[in-house]
Design a protein around this motif. Structure first.
Motif, PDB file in Angstrom:
ATOM      1  N   GLY A 254       0.779  -1.239   0.000  1.00  0.00           N
ATOM      2  CA  GLY A 254       0.000   0.000   0.000  1.00  0.00           C
ATOM      3  C   GLY A 254       0.805   1.281   0.000  1.00  0.00           C
ATOM      4  N   LEU A 255       2.143   1.180  -0.118  1.00  0.00           N
ATOM      5  CA  LEU A 255       2.978   2.374  -0.092  1.00  0.00           C
ATOM      6  C   LEU A 255       3.238   2.872  -1.505  1.00  0.00           C
ATOM      7  CD1 LEU A 255       5.644   1.454   2.617  1.00  0.00           C
ATOM      8  CD2 LEU A 255       3.511   2.739   2.900  1.00  0.00           C
ATOM      9  N   ASP A 256       3.307   4.183  -1.651  1.00  0.00           N
ATOM     10  CA  ASP A 256       3.595   4.766  -2.950  1.00  0.00           C
ATOM     11  C   ASP A 256       5.095   4.720  -3.221  1.00  0.00           C
ATOM     12  OD1 ASP A 256       3.051   5.949  -5.356  1.00  0.00           O
ATOM     13  OD2 ASP A 256       2.989   7.978  -4.562  1.00  0.00           O
ATOM     14  N   HIS A 257       5.441   4.600  -4.503  1.00  0.00           N
ATOM     15  CA  HIS A 257       6.854   4.487  -4.882  1.00  0.00           C
ATOM     16  C   HIS A 257       7.662   5.746  -4.604  1.00  0.00           C
ATOM     17  CE1 HIS A 257       5.607   6.744  -8.442  1.00  0.00           C
ATOM     18  NE2 HIS A 257       4.747   5.805  -8.741  1.00  0.00           N
ATOM     19  N   VAL A 258       7.014   6.866  -4.279  1.00  0.00           N
ATOM     20  CA  VAL A 258       7.783   8.087  -4.004  1.00  0.00           C
ATOM     21  C   VAL A 258       8.619   7.973  -2.734  1.00  0.00           C
ATOM     22  CG1 VAL A 258       6.255   9.609  -5.302  1.00  0.00           C
ATOM     23  CG2 VAL A 258       5.821   9.228  -2.862  1.00  0.00           C
ATOM     24  N   VAL A 259       8.376   6.944  -1.907  1.00  0.00           N
ATOM     25  CA  VAL A 259       9.281   6.718  -0.774  1.00  0.00           C
ATOM     26  C   VAL A 259      10.710   6.530  -1.284  1.00  0.00           C
ATOM     27  CG1 VAL A 259       8.823   4.218  -0.754  1.00  0.00           C
ATOM     28  CG2 VAL A 259       9.761   5.307   1.283  1.00  0.00           C
ATOM     29  N   LEU A 260      10.865   5.934  -2.451  1.00  0.00           N
ATOM     30  CA  LEU A 260      12.198   5.693  -2.998  1.00  0.00           C
ATOM     31  C   LEU A 260      12.814   6.973  -3.545  1.00  0.00           C
ATOM     32  CD1 LEU A 260      11.608   2.254  -4.753  1.00  0.00           C
ATOM     33  CD2 LEU A 260      12.330   2.748  -2.405  1.00  0.00           C
ATOM     34  N   VAL A 261      11.994   7.886  -4.036  1.00  0.00           N
ATOM     35  CA  VAL A 261      12.492   9.205  -4.440  1.00  0.00           C
ATOM     36  C   VAL A 261      13.042   9.932  -3.224  1.00  0.00           C
ATOM     37  CG1 VAL A 261      11.868  11.449  -5.433  1.00  0.00           C
ATOM     38  CG2 VAL A 261      10.859   9.347  -6.366  1.00  0.00           C
ATOM     39  N   LYS A 262      12.302   9.860  -2.129  1.00  0.00           N
ATOM     40  CA  LYS A 262      12.736  10.548  -0.907  1.00  0.00           C
ATOM     41  C   LYS A 262      14.059   9.981  -0.392  1.00  0.00           C
ATOM     42  CE  LYS A 262       9.974  10.100   2.564  1.00  0.00           C
ATOM     43  NZ  LYS A 262       8.834  10.326   3.486  1.00  0.00           N
TER      44      LYS A 262
ATOM     45  N   GLN B 221       5.294   7.755   5.301  1.00  0.00           N
ATOM     46  CA  GLN B 221       5.332   7.378   3.887  1.00  0.00           C
ATOM     47  C   GLN B 221       3.945   7.540   3.254  1.00  0.00           C
ATOM     48  OE1 GLN B 221       8.264   7.275   3.231  1.00  0.00           O
ATOM     49  NE2 GLN B 221       9.281   6.537   5.059  1.00  0.00           N
ATOM     50  N   SER B 222       3.929   7.968   2.015  1.00  0.00           N
ATOM     51  CA  SER B 222       2.680   8.214   1.305  1.00  0.00           C
ATOM     52  C   SER B 222       1.969   6.911   0.952  1.00  0.00           C
ATOM     53  CB  SER B 222       2.961   8.984   0.005  1.00  0.00           C
ATOM     54  OG  SER B 222       3.505  10.248   0.267  1.00  0.00           O
ATOM     55  N   LEU B 223       0.657   6.904   1.105  1.00  0.00           N
ATOM     56  CA  LEU B 223      -0.175   5.794   0.660  1.00  0.00           C
ATOM     57  C   LEU B 223      -0.476   5.956  -0.823  1.00  0.00           C
ATOM     58  CD1 LEU B 223      -2.765   5.704   3.595  1.00  0.00           C
ATOM     59  CD2 LEU B 223      -0.591   4.480   3.427  1.00  0.00           C
TER      60      LEU B 223
END
Length: 555
Positions: free
Chosen positions: A231-239, A269-271
């Motif tokens: 359920g986590l958005d891939h932008v966690v990896l950008v961060k 972390q973004s959903l």
């Protein structure tokens, strides 16, 4: 031995790369690559089913889980890579240059949409930061944190920049929002007498190197680890990736970079809910900008002395693995190098979510075939789309309502239907009230397109030697005629079609420059972009100044 090294997977035999990537039935299929050997066994997940309030109170009284322990090796591997790994791949630098130009062009195109520009500019209207980050295509000069948001949001707005597909997908050039903002601000500040990072001034080549490393961190963390499945958005990896490279740019030590990376993992972390029905909305277009903003903010906090969280990933009960990753540890296919930049996917032909690129290309071929037969989309009874699992999970929306831009640009049926009806797919075709969005034929055709998974397409999608994104369309007409299936396995912009794509990437960049700049400025930017030696030697602030617009008609 590092965490990456312990779980590297080796292919069992070499692969003969395919020669053709668009074929009709009967042509020889792509060579198949052997599967990767199983990863080393993982330690079993911690049992937490007996957790109670009293247990948490007792735990709080005990020593910190990190007491006496070193940092999670996944964290130190990233810091070591950022600080100590030289990039000597000219292919990576050449690819990064094309990504750099393409990404800036995508950001400029995003400025043409009011939904994007309304979010940009200073927090307090009229604020100008001396020696601050300049936002390309605008008159804004901002602090680096807000500058990172502005640049990141405009880059990602139209879902038209580069792409990486694996267990997790994403867009590694999103990191340019943080990288360019920090490089520009540091350079301007130091030229004015400042002393950030020891007084360093950045060249475009420095930016390209930071991009290569950010691409690599994001991409390697995505190869075998699916964040969307929890359920986590891939932008966690950008961060995480942006935090790592920005920390080095700011002059932080290797230890401080590790501290900053832990702050990125412990951050909220973004959903993914804003990417899916019934909540699909425009936040998906500025989520990467938000990640860039957070990355710069966290790195600056560590620069001021904030410490890290050593076992942020592995801490029992409270760490990322137990709280957000179902107790699993990250797996790694390869050590950090320059693989991701060398293999990144360019969006060249269509502003379409990448899992649909080959389907839209096949649709364009079918449109031309129908036209030659004296028929049109109105003569179609039904379509079967043979595809890969990720496509079905993300953009298979045959009967779901198309309520807004975000619904349409993440629906494979809509994108193919627009191409089949009009012979085109542009960013304007996603907007409310557009010819495509209000077309009864597009809507009826959309509901006639059924997706089915081909396990081989899914296997090829994950194969590190192929990484294809295959789609095949079979059309049945109202008169009972069934057209031969049209299969496209590697989209234009794939590594295996890179040289074919370069003229189209340049043409795309030119199209995106033209609404903002004079013909002379467009010519200057095009020529500079194709002169690697001059471009890479140029100071970042001087290059960004070429994109400055004092009175933009789009702001």
């Amino acid at each position: 031995m590092s965490a990456v090294q312990r779980s590297i997977r080796q292919a069992s035999k070499s692969v003969k790369l395919p020669q053709r990537f668009c074929r009709a039935p009967g042509l020889r299929p792509l060579s198949r690559c052997s599967t990767i050997a199983a990863a080393a066994p993982r330690a079993p997940a911690l049992r937490t089913n007996n957790f109670s309030t009293m247990a948490s109170l007792q735990s709080a009284a005990a020593p910190s889980p990190a007491a006496g322990k070193g940092y999670d090796p996944e964290i130190t591997d990233i810091a070591d890579y950022v600080h100590n790994k030289p990039i000597d791949s000219e292919l990576a630098f050449d690819t990064a240059r094309w990504v750099f130009l393409d990404t800036l062009g995508c950001g400029l195109e995003g400025l043409r949409f009011k939904e994007c520009t309304k979010l940009l500019g200073p927090i307090v209207e009229g604020t100008v930061i001396p020696n601050g980050t300049k936002v390309p295509g605008t008159p804004f000069q901002l602090d680096p944190v807000n500058g990172a948001f502005n640049i990141g949001a405009m880059i990602r707005w139209l879902d038209y920049n580069d792409c990486w597909l694996a267990a997790e997908w994403g867009h590694p050039s999103d990191n340019l929002g943080a990288i360019l903002a920090v490089a520009d601000w540091i350079t301007r500040t130091n030229k004015a007498g400042g002393n950030i990072a020891g007084g360093k001034t950045f060249t475009v080549r420095d930016v390209l190197e930071a991009m290569i490393k950010a691409h690599e961190i994001q991409g390697c963390l995505a190869l075998l680890n699916s964040y969307n499945k929890v359920g986590l958005d891939h932008v966690v990896l950008v961060k995480v990736a942006s935090t790592a490279v920005v920390s080095k740019m700011l002059g932080l030590s290797e230890q401080q970079t590790a501290d900053a990376v832990t702050q990125a993992w412990v951050d909220g972390q973004s959903l993914r809910t804003y990417r899916h029905t019934p909540n699909t909305m425009s936040r998906k277009s500025w989520a990467a900008g938000d990640a860039c903003q957070r990355a710069v903010s966290l790195a600056l906090k560590v620069l001021k002395g904030e410490k890290g969280i050593p076992t942020v990933l592995s801490a029992p009960v409270w760490g990322f693995y137990d709280v957000l990753f179902k107790g699993k540890k990250f797996e790694f296919q390869r050590p950090y190098g320059s693989y991701v930049m060398e293999n990144v996917l360019f969006k060249v032909s269509y502003p379409a979510e990448f899992h649909s690129q080959t389907a839209v290309e096949a649709s364009q071929k079918i449109f031309n075939q129908l036209k030659a037969m004296g028929k049109s989309a109105a003569d179609i009874k039904g379509i079967t789309c043979r595809t890969h699992e990720a496509c079905i999970r993300i953009i298979d929306k045959q009967f779901k309502p198309m309520d807004n831009f975000a619904d349409r640009d993440h629906c494979i049926q809509y994108m193919c239907s627009v191409m089949l009806v009009f012979g085109r797919l542009t960013t304007g075709d996603y907007t409310d009230g557009s010819e495509a969005a209000t077309s009864p034929l597009v809507e009826s055709l959309r509901q006639k397109i059924k997706c089915v998974e081909d396990p081989q397409f899914t296997a090829d999608y994950h194969d590190p030697a192929l990484r294809t994104i295959s789609n095949g369309l079979t059309v049945e007409l109202n008169d009972g005629t069934v057209l031969d299936e049209v299969v496209v396995e590697a989209p234009l912009g794939h590594r295996l079609r890179r040289e074919e794509a370069k003229p189209e990437i340049l043409a795309k960049y030119k199209r995106h420059l033209e609404p903002h700049f004079s013909a002379d400025k467009v010519k200057q930017l095009l020529e500079l972009g194709q002169d690697p030696k001059s471009l890479e030697a140029m100071s970042v602030d001087e290059y960004v100044d070429l994109y400055t617009v004092k009175d933009s008609k789009f702001i």
